[in-house]
Design a protein around this motif. Structure first.
Motif, PDB file in Angstrom:
ATOM      1  N   LYS A  25       0.691  -1.244  -0.136  1.00  0.00           N
ATOM      2  CA  LYS A  25       0.019  -0.098  -0.060  1.00  0.00           C
ATOM      3  C   LYS A  25       0.666   1.278  -0.086  1.00  0.00           C
ATOM      4  O   LYS A  25       0.670   2.088  -0.768  1.00  0.00           O
ATOM      5  N   GLY A  28       2.735   1.858  -3.385  1.00  0.00           N
ATOM      6  CA  GLY A  28       1.490   2.441  -4.119  1.00  0.00           C
ATOM      7  C   GLY A  28       1.456   4.039  -4.076  1.00  0.00           C
ATOM      8  O   GLY A  28       1.563   4.611  -5.148  1.00  0.00           O
ATOM      9  N   ALA A  33      -0.699   7.951  -7.225  1.00  0.00           N
ATOM     10  CA  ALA A  33      -1.964   7.395  -7.496  1.00  0.00           C
ATOM     11  C   ALA A  33      -2.108   7.415  -9.072  1.00  0.00           C
ATOM     12  O   ALA A  33      -2.973   6.548  -9.525  1.00  0.00           O
ATOM     13  N   ASN A  58      -6.322  -2.051 -19.162  1.00  0.00           N
ATOM     14  CA  ASN A  58      -5.886  -1.340 -18.098  1.00  0.00           C
ATOM     15  C   ASN A  58      -5.061   0.033 -18.461  1.00  0.00           C
ATOM     16  O   ASN A  58      -4.124   0.202 -17.405  1.00  0.00           O
ATOM     17  N   ALA A  61      -3.919   2.766 -16.077  1.00  0.00           N
ATOM     18  CA  ALA A  61      -2.789   2.577 -15.003  1.00  0.00           C
ATOM     19  C   ALA A  61      -1.374   1.657 -15.290  1.00  0.00           C
ATOM     20  O   ALA A  61      -0.958   1.400 -14.354  1.00  0.00           O
ATOM     21  N   ALA A 370      -6.320  -5.774 -13.311  1.00  0.00           N
ATOM     22  CA  ALA A 370      -6.729  -4.728 -12.736  1.00  0.00           C
ATOM     23  C   ALA A 370      -6.505  -5.082 -11.222  1.00  0.00           C
ATOM     24  O   ALA A 370      -6.299  -4.096 -10.537  1.00  0.00           O
ATOM     25  N   ASN A 371      -6.851  -6.030 -10.761  1.00  0.00           N
ATOM     26  CA  ASN A 371      -6.986  -6.499  -9.335  1.00  0.00           C
ATOM     27  C   ASN A 371      -5.278  -6.366  -9.059  1.00  0.00           C
ATOM     28  O   ASN A 371      -5.039  -5.823  -7.857  1.00  0.00           O
ATOM     29  N   SER A 374      -4.143  -2.908  -8.903  1.00  0.00           N
ATOM     30  CA  SER A 374      -4.532  -1.889  -7.703  1.00  0.00           C
ATOM     31  C   SER A 374      -3.796  -2.513  -6.531  1.00  0.00           C
ATOM     32  O   SER A 374      -3.597  -1.773  -5.591  1.00  0.00           O
ATOM     33  N   ARG A 377      -0.505  -0.732  -6.709  1.00  0.00           N
ATOM     34  CA  ARG A 377      -0.809   0.971  -6.731  1.00  0.00           C
ATOM     35  C   ARG A 377      -1.440   1.407  -5.236  1.00  0.00           C
ATOM     36  O   ARG A 377      -0.979   2.488  -4.741  1.00  0.00           O
ATOM     37  N   LYS A 378      -2.524   0.381  -4.804  1.00  0.00           N
ATOM     38  CA  LYS A 378      -3.381   0.804  -3.926  1.00  0.00           C
ATOM     39  C   LYS A 378      -3.307   0.122  -2.564  1.00  0.00           C
ATOM     40  O   LYS A 378      -4.108   0.306  -1.459  1.00  0.00           O
ATOM     41  N   GLU A 380      -4.740  -3.038  -2.746  1.00  0.00           N
ATOM     42  CA  GLU A 380      -5.929  -3.984  -2.609  1.00  0.00           C
ATOM     43  C   GLU A 380      -5.522  -5.244  -2.787  1.00  0.00           C
ATOM     44  O   GLU A 380      -4.435  -5.756  -3.107  1.00  0.00           O
TER      45      GLU A 380
END
Length: 440
Positions: A25, A28, A33, A58, A61, A370-371, A374, A377-378, A380
């Motif tokens: 996290k 990311g 972002a 995607n 991103a 995508a998962n 993410s 980057r985030k 997830e």
């Protein structure tokens, strides 16, 4: 040729400056972002085109900065397609180790032959890269353990390419099954059918000028080049491939154990053979595999040289049985039945399920990438982190051992090792080309 050890010594200097001990996290947050991840795609013959399609899906991103393959004509073809699809020409490399030295590569995708999956992923992690690796994540059980250890030690993400884990309708129906939709779920059956042709008997031949055969073999013990191995038939040779159980069985067996909420079994049975043709194929074309638990069971059937599509007209899929009904789920939806076989519900995504390998656009792979993106980057949560993906992989690798031993295996449910069976456990690992042994 540069060995793995020599490569790591060179890499260590550059990697030291890249070392990040923070969580996914916080990583990311560091890259920003709105900043796109820079990907390198490695192994470009077939499944890589699905990676290309999903990275394009995607594209807000992610971008593709590098493409890599040991065969120059495959590399040139994929690079041209990447430029066409992504709108920018990638840099091309034959040797993946040069890509791992690049400080501008955030993540790699691996769609090489199976014998390269874990060794390459481990090296990528040690170089500070995040990894999307196709199934199976390893060639043998010991590699799977090493890959999980490397992922934890290097603090990077590894997503395995069991894309049905990111399928919205599969996620939905698994939740419903686990919430009691069909009562207590206790049995799952899955299958795969195809009409593969014979690979014939290979002849010794000069290595094509377009192919670096030595680098293609990498960690595998050296063998002379034959004309019926590359670019796809390596799947059916034990030195490089893992048979149809790992090539396609991984997907549905993973769905079945997910739906039943089980991990490693207590017993594995496996029976079948190479019946359709007499050729160089070293695995089975027809097989039945059983995984036994204390109060549940999973079965997988393969007829990959006779495409009968005998289960509800589908070339592949999974059936989950419970005390109050049954669910049939595949890549295109699900159907729910009561105990008497009356359909009580269904969901359809599109048309008929295809048995063909997914080499182009498909929404599940788009969602799976995508998962993964993410996750990097985030922060997830990954849908198929390697520690989860490796469970079905190891189960099926041990099913291959049971088939090879021609007997059932008693399994330790804690680690999937054969119990009191030194002969079976000789297959837990493999022999490596000197200097190429994966290490964590």
């Amino acid at each position: 040729m540069v060995t793995r050890r020599e490569f790591l010594d060179t890499l260590a200097v550059g990697a030291a400056g890249l070392a990040i001990t923070s969580s996914a996290k916080s990583y990311g947050q560091i890259i920003g972002a709105n900043e796109r991840l820079n990907f390198a795609v490695i192994g470009l013959n077939s499944r890589a085109y699905a990676h290309l399609s999903s990275l394009h899906a995607n594209k807000d991103a992610a971008r593709i900065g590098y493409v890599c393959d040991v065969e120059s004509n495959i590399l040139a073809k994929f690079a041209a397609k990447t430029e066409e699809v992504m709108g920018a020409a990638p840099k091309c490399e034959k040797d993946f180790r040069k890509i791992l030295e690049k400080t501008d590569v955030d993540a790699v995708t691996i769609a090489t032959p199976d014998h390269w999956h874990a060794p390459m992923a481990i090296l990528a992690l040690q170089a500070g890269k995040h990894v999307y690796v196709e199934k199976p994540c390893s060639h043998n059980p010991a590699e799977g353990v090493m890959l999980i250890n490397a992922q934890e030690k290097c603090n990077r993400l590894v997503q395995m390419g069991t894309q049905q884990r990111s399928s919205p309708h599969t996620i939905e129906i698994v939740k419903k099954i686990q919430s009691g939709l069909i009562g207590r779920a206790y049995y799952a059956k899955c299958w795969y059918t195809n009409a593969r042709k014979s690979i014939g008997v290979g002849k010794a031949a000069p290595v094509p000028a377009t192919l670096d055969w030595d680098l293609w073999q990498g960690p595998a013990p050296r063998q002379p080049y034959k004309d019926n191995v590359q670019p796809y038939n390596w799947h059916w040779f034990r030195t490089w491939g893992t048979g149809e159980t790992l090539n396609n069985g991984t997907h549905e067996v993973d769905v079945c154990r997910w739906a039943l909420n089980v991990d490693y079994p207590s017993r594995i049975s496996s029976s079948g053979g190479r019946y359709a043709y007499q050729d160089d194929w070293q695995f089975y074309d027809t097989i039945n595999v059983g995984f036994e638990y204390e109060d549940k069971a999973i079965a997988w059937e393969c007829t990959c040289c006779n495409d009968m599509r005998r289960f509800n007209g589908r070339g592949r899929g999974s059936i989950i049985e419970g005390t109050r009904g049954t669910v049939l789920v595949d890549r295109d939806g699900y159907e729910v039945y009561d105990l008497k076989g009356k359909k009580t519900g269904e969901f359809k995504v599109g048309g008929e399920t295809s048995t063909d390998d997914l080499v182009g656009k498909d929404s599940m792979t788009d969602a799976h990438f995508a998962n993964f993106i993410s996750g990097v980057r985030k922060g997830e949560k990954l849908n198929a982190p390697v520690a989860i993906g490796n469970v079905a992989v190891t189960m099926l690798q041990m099913a291959n051992v049971a088939w090879q031993m021609k007997r059932d295996l008693t399994i330790n449910p804690a680690n999937c090792m054969a119990v009191n069976d030194a002969e079976a456990m000789q297959n837990w690992s493999r022999e490596y080309e000197k200097g190429w042994e994966p290490k964590v």
